[in-house]
Design a protein around this motif. Structure first.
Motif, PDB file in Angstrom:
ATOM      1  N   VAL A 158       0.849  -1.094  -0.058  1.00 55.14           N
ATOM      2  CA  VAL A 158       0.036  -0.140   0.307  1.00 55.14           C
ATOM      3  C   VAL A 158       1.443   1.040  -0.196  1.00 55.14           C
ATOM      4  O   VAL A 158       1.707   1.436   0.530  1.00 55.14           O
ATOM      5  N   SER A 159       1.049   2.110  -0.982  1.00 60.41           N
ATOM      6  CA  SER A 159       1.520   3.379  -0.957  1.00 60.41           C
ATOM      7  C   SER A 159       0.801   4.859  -0.990  1.00 60.41           C
ATOM      8  O   SER A 159      -0.142   4.465  -2.091  1.00 60.41           O
ATOM      9  N   LYS A 160       1.013   5.680  -0.211  1.00 65.64           N
ATOM     10  CA  LYS A 160       0.344   6.745  -0.056  1.00 65.64           C
ATOM     11  C   LYS A 160       0.909   8.415  -0.589  1.00 65.64           C
ATOM     12  O   LYS A 160       0.655   8.871  -0.346  1.00 65.64           O
ATOM     13  N   ASP A 161       2.791   7.574  -1.375  1.00 68.81           N
ATOM     14  CA  ASP A 161       3.135   8.084  -1.489  1.00 68.81           C
ATOM     15  C   ASP A 161       3.984   8.711  -3.154  1.00 68.81           C
ATOM     16  O   ASP A 161       4.019   8.112  -2.928  1.00 68.81           O
ATOM     17  N   ALA A 162       3.364   9.684  -3.289  1.00 70.98           N
ATOM     18  CA  ALA A 162       3.890   9.571  -5.000  1.00 70.98           C
ATOM     19  C   ALA A 162       5.077   9.569  -5.407  1.00 70.98           C
ATOM     20  O   ALA A 162       5.145   9.592  -6.454  1.00 70.98           O
ATOM     21  N   ARG A 163       5.367  10.648  -3.719  1.00 69.93           N
ATOM     22  CA  ARG A 163       6.608  10.771  -4.286  1.00 69.93           C
ATOM     23  C   ARG A 163       7.816   8.556  -4.495  1.00 69.93           C
ATOM     24  O   ARG A 163       9.169   9.523  -5.458  1.00 69.93           O
ATOM     25  N   TRP A 164       7.306   8.079  -3.731  1.00 71.12           N
ATOM     26  CA  TRP A 164       7.892   7.196  -4.199  1.00 71.12           C
ATOM     27  C   TRP A 164       7.516   6.316  -5.405  1.00 71.12           C
ATOM     28  O   TRP A 164       6.339   6.001  -5.599  1.00 71.12           O
ATOM     29  N   GLY A 165       9.112   6.443  -6.174  1.00 67.35           N
ATOM     30  CA  GLY A 165       8.825   5.346  -7.799  1.00 67.35           C
ATOM     31  C   GLY A 165       8.192   4.615  -7.522  1.00 67.35           C
ATOM     32  O   GLY A 165       7.022   3.787  -8.516  1.00 67.35           O
ATOM     33  N   ARG A 486      11.332  10.829  -6.612  1.00 66.82           N
ATOM     34  CA  ARG A 486      10.928  12.147  -7.080  1.00 66.82           C
ATOM     35  C   ARG A 486      10.559  13.156  -5.647  1.00 66.82           C
ATOM     36  O   ARG A 486       9.801  13.004  -5.605  1.00 66.82           O
ATOM     37  N   THR A 487      11.109  14.727  -6.124  1.00 61.75           N
ATOM     38  CA  THR A 487      10.495  15.350  -4.842  1.00 61.75           C
ATOM     39  C   THR A 487      10.524  16.279  -5.743  1.00 61.75           C
ATOM     40  O   THR A 487       9.325  16.651  -5.108  1.00 61.75           O
ATOM     41  N   ASP A 488       9.417  16.725  -7.382  1.00 54.89           N
ATOM     42  CA  ASP A 488       8.715  17.170  -7.748  1.00 54.89           C
ATOM     43  C   ASP A 488       7.733  16.623  -8.747  1.00 54.89           C
ATOM     44  O   ASP A 488       8.282  15.447  -9.049  1.00 54.89           O
ATOM     45  N   LEU A 489       6.241  16.584  -8.508  1.00 55.95           N
ATOM     46  CA  LEU A 489       5.570  15.472  -9.919  1.00 55.95           C
ATOM     47  C   LEU A 489       5.293  16.395 -11.171  1.00 55.95           C
ATOM     48  O   LEU A 489       4.441  16.164 -11.204  1.00 55.95           O
ATOM     49  N   HIS A 565      -2.421  18.329  -5.574  1.00 54.48           N
ATOM     50  CA  HIS A 565      -2.057  19.932  -6.396  1.00 54.48           C
ATOM     51  C   HIS A 565      -0.972  20.204  -6.654  1.00 54.48           C
ATOM     52  O   HIS A 565      -0.041  20.720  -7.601  1.00 54.48           O
ATOM     53  N   ALA A 566       0.204  19.606  -5.088  1.00 58.58           N
ATOM     54  CA  ALA A 566       1.542  19.810  -5.235  1.00 58.58           C
ATOM     55  C   ALA A 566       2.731  18.834  -4.555  1.00 58.58           C
ATOM     56  O   ALA A 566       1.773  18.265  -3.672  1.00 58.58           O
ATOM     57  N   VAL A 567       3.196  18.256  -4.983  1.00 59.75           N
ATOM     58  CA  VAL A 567       4.682  16.953  -4.069  1.00 59.75           C
ATOM     59  C   VAL A 567       4.142  17.072  -2.644  1.00 59.75           C
ATOM     60  O   VAL A 567       3.930  16.278  -1.848  1.00 59.75           O
ATOM     61  N   GLY A 568       4.309  18.815  -1.931  1.00 60.86           N
ATOM     62  CA  GLY A 568       3.955  19.858  -0.750  1.00 60.86           C
ATOM     63  C   GLY A 568       3.056  18.570  -0.323  1.00 60.86           C
ATOM     64  O   GLY A 568       2.909  18.350   1.691  1.00 60.86           O
ATOM     65  N   GLU A 569       1.576  18.127  -0.377  1.00 62.31           N
ATOM     66  CA  GLU A 569       1.009  17.767   0.206  1.00 62.31           C
ATOM     67  C   GLU A 569       1.504  16.233   0.214  1.00 62.31           C
ATOM     68  O   GLU A 569       0.393  15.595   1.108  1.00 62.31           O
ATOM     69  N   CYS A 570       2.454  15.259   0.030  1.00 60.86           N
ATOM     70  CA  CYS A 570       2.148  13.927   0.313  1.00 60.86           C
ATOM     71  C   CYS A 570       3.121  13.466   1.215  1.00 60.86           C
ATOM     72  O   CYS A 570       3.824  14.706   2.353  1.00 60.86           O
TER      73      CYS A 570
END
Ligand code: GLC
Length: 726
Positions: A158-165, A486-489, A565-570
């Motif tokens: 389960v993954s809730k963080d889109a920074r994780w490839g 990634r640190t930018d989505l 909206h932005a990576v900062g929400e992850c």
């Protein structure tokens, strides 16, 4: 079988037992004096050029360590997918080793072998267990013909963080959906009998909680409360084990400070005692050796002892077991029965596969006639069509058949990018790009690169002769998957510039997104009249995309991850808690100053060429279950498939509860104008949770049930229910 295992163990030397624990990757050797991994790193960080790397690789050949194999020091191979080579090595194992124990061949077949289907995160958006099982069945037949006995899949982290490839490799942010996905895959891979050559062992991974790596940075630490672990991360692995998965792979990460690879609580208490798992475990690549890096083992010998005591049966491509296990037993540090248990688990799997009686499950003839069978392509196309999610549509879609199309962006024409991550066997030439599909359909089209569009003097002039612009944007396949955090989505700057210019072309723009993770694309809805989320769709990419854009197929996919909206929400996800100050208009509430509180696209969201209405939500309580039913009507003039989702909330409990939790779903056909009643039978068990003392409770009291076409707009009904006594 247990008697056979016992009698074989009694005949094995310590060396032969240690040999069964060793999975060997083919090492690539050639005219270079560093090992292959180092050579790859040198190319990656620019110490050698791409051309130099290719030149050196042209001298490379695989070293299969035949002498080790003959000496009985290899029990399995990873990464070999060729019937001829598999059979040659298997022949050595069964004819030239003292005991003739057959080899086990493992490979990463996550979303197809040669006939590559959408990446798992994409296919999860089909919300279709039958489809998930069918594509797994197909990949088992194809990979089996290539000599594969075990796939390192399904991945149900389960993954809730889109920074994780690696969010690309699983079924998104919800535990229930990952469980349904994983179970379907286990059934598809393993079929009705593992003795059949068109089946393969499912190896559930990565156990456990890998999707919760801190900051979305791959291989990073994982710290979870017991409640969060049990409620939000363990259910998919448990579901797969109880569905009969015969292998489990511990994760690279630590769990609350104890790396999974040497985590006795996880691998013996939870997996084998609580879940009654009697299959085999296999470490992740080199993970046993990396316990030294973790700082949990003093050296590789210590790592070998700790991993074997913890319950890791097979060592994937480190050599800790083969170097140290014999001495550890001889010196009395490792009890021989622990070694026998591990070897027994591996022998059991080889016997379940029938490898002792039939070590050769394929041949070159069979491989040749099975790979890329036409009916496989048809299945891959259907999977791609069901996986795509229509995010916006001003009405421009479906397109008229005779329209003239401008294809913009390089991703519209690069076949090899369509396969997505972990499509190791797929060659670019297997894939159909959007441009290929346009050509095959004799559509009048032209292609433009990002640069051409950014540099042209007038976009109006450039595109005046076209009816529509298809803008292909998003990620290349190596921007997601393993070691691809990634640190930018956001879209790449060059793609953003292209879209800004296209928005001023005076022509309608349809954006097609290729990606392996949720992207932060809030600006896109203002630039394109329609947006199709295509993921990395596999070999039939272009055909599936055009079938949807021209209306041959009515899109039905729905998101299994939240688009921020932005990576900062992850990390950002639908089943969040309310907090004491839920996001609202007043300043002092839980929200960000610089983005809206609602996601750009919520979990469960997806449009269709028709529309559905929901009415008459009814709840009926039974002793052990709750019946939730609703009327759904197709109010448009196009037949479609609707994914009806059922959520619940427990408004007052002993711990704060998610505002919504997916509890069931069904994908149902509805022809134009048709109305039907959809009924969910919900066992009350599914309403339960772990209280602060980790007791599982299903309490009496008020519950809310939500039913709708996505997690944001649902009908809701509050009701009082009796609980379940513990
Ligand atoms: C990789 C991955 C794992 C994969 C294994 C074999 O490092 O973590 O998912 O199955 O190695 O390729």
């Amino acid at each position: 079988m247990e008697k056979k295992i016992k009698s074989l163990l009694d005949r094995m030397t310590l060396e032969e037992k240690a040999g069964q624990l060793q999975q060997c990757g083919p090492s690539i050797v050639g005219a270079f004096d560093v090992d292959f991994e180092e050579l790859v790193n040198m190319a990656y960080d620019g110490r050698i050029s791409g051309e130099e790397f290719q030149r050196l690789m042209s001298t490379a050949e695989q070293d299969y360590h035949e002498s080790e194999l003959r000496a009985g020091r290899i029990g399995s191979y990873n990464g070999i997918s060729d019937a001829k080579i598999v059979n040659r090595l298997q022949k050595i194992a069964v004819e030239e080793t003292r005991l003739g124990i057959p080899l086990l061949f493992g490979y990463d077949v996550l979303h197809g072998y040669r006939t590559v289907t959408p990446i798992p995160l994409g296919e999860s958006c089909a919300w279709d267990p039958d489809l998930w099982e069918r594509t797994a069945r197909m990949s088992a037949e194809e990979a089996g013909a290539g000599g594969i006995h075990m796939t390192f899949a399904p991945m149900v982290d389960v993954s809730k963080d889109a920074r994780w490839g690696r969010i690309s490799e699983g079924a998104g942010e919800d535990a229930y959906l990952n469980a349904k996905y994983g179970v379907a895959k286990v059934k598809g891979f393993q079929g009705s009998s593992l003795k059949e050559p068109d089946t393969m062992i499912a190896c559930v991974k990565h156990f456990a909680g890998y999707g919760a790596v801190e900051s979305g940075r791959d291989y990073n630490r994982v710290d979870l409360s017991p409640q969060k672990l049990y409620e939000e991360y363990l259910p998919p692995y448990e579901a797969c084990v109880r569905a009969g998965a015969r292998a489990v792979m511990p994760a690279f990460n630590d769990l609350d400070g104890v790396p999974c690879t040497i985590n006795q609580w996880l691998l013996r208490k939870v997996l084998r005692e609580d879940w009654q798992f009697d299959g085999m475990t296999i470490s992740d690549a080199n993970a046993i050796a990396e316990c030294v890096e973790h700082g949990i083992a003093a050296d590789r010998r210590d790592a070998a002892a700790k991993a074997l005591l913890a319950g890791v049966d097979m060592d994937m491509t480190s050599d800790c077991y083969s170097q140290h296990v014999v001495h550890l037993v001889e010196e009395g540090i490792l009890p021989e029965e622990v070694l026998d248990q591990a070897v027994g688990n591996i022998l059991r799997i080889k016997m379940e596969l029938g490898l002792f009686e039939h070590p050769f499950r394929t041949d070159e003839e069979k491989e040749k006639k099975t790979i890329l069978k036409p009916e496989f392509r048809a299945t891959a196309r259907k999977a791609a069509e069901e996986s795509m999610v229509l995010l916006e549509n001003s009405g421009i879609l479906p397109l008229r058949t005779e329209c003239r199309i401008a294809l913009s962006g390089e991703l519209a024409g690069i076949r090899s990018e369509m396969s997505g991550t972990w499509a190791i066997k797929c060659s670019g030439e297997d894939c159909v790009s959007i441009a290929d599909a346009c050509a095959q359909r004799r559509i009048e089209y032209e292609t433009y690169t990002e640069e051409e569009i950014i540099r042209c003097d007038s976009v109006e002039e450039l595109f005046q002769g076209y009816d529509v612009i298809l803008a292909a944007v998003g990620e290349k396949k190596n921007q997601s998957g393993e070691a691809a955090s990634r640190t930018d989505l956001a879209l790449a700057p060059i793609q953003k510039k292209m879209l800004e210019r296209l928005a001023k072309s005076g022509r309608p723009v349809v954006a097609v997104i290729f990606n392996g993770r949720p992207l932060a694309i809030p600006e896109l809805k203002g630039q394109a009249q329609a947006i199709l989320e295509a993921w990395h769709p596999g070999v039939e990419a272009g055909n599936a995309i055009l079938n949807i854009l021209f209306g041959t197929v009515n899109p039905s996919g729905k998101l299994t991850t939240t688009f921020p909206h932005a990576v900062g929400e992850c990390p950002v996800y639908y089943d969040h808690i309310r907090t004491g100050r839920p996001a609202g208009r007043s300043k002092f509430t839980s929200k960000y100053l610089d983005v809206p509180s609602e996601p750009v696209y919520p979990f469960g969201y997806g449009l269709s060429y028709t529309a559905y209405t929901y009415s008459d939500l009814e709840i009926a309580e039974r002793k052990e279950s709750v019946t939730v039913s609703v009327k759904v009507k197709n109010v448009g003039d196009v037949d479609g498939m609707e994914i009806v989702q059922c959520y619940f909330h427990d408004p007052v409990a002993l711990r704060v509860r998610p505002v919504k939790k997916l509890i069931d779903f069904v994908k149902t056909p509805l022809s134009a104008g048709e109305e039907k009643r959809v009924v969910f039978e919900i066992p009350k068990e599914k309403l339960g949770y772990y209280d602060p003392q980790m007791r599982f409770v299903v309490e009496a009291g008020e519950y809310e049930f939500f039913v709708g076409g996505n997690s944001s707009d649902c009908l809701v009904c509050r009701t009082n229910l009796c609980g379940l006594s513990n």
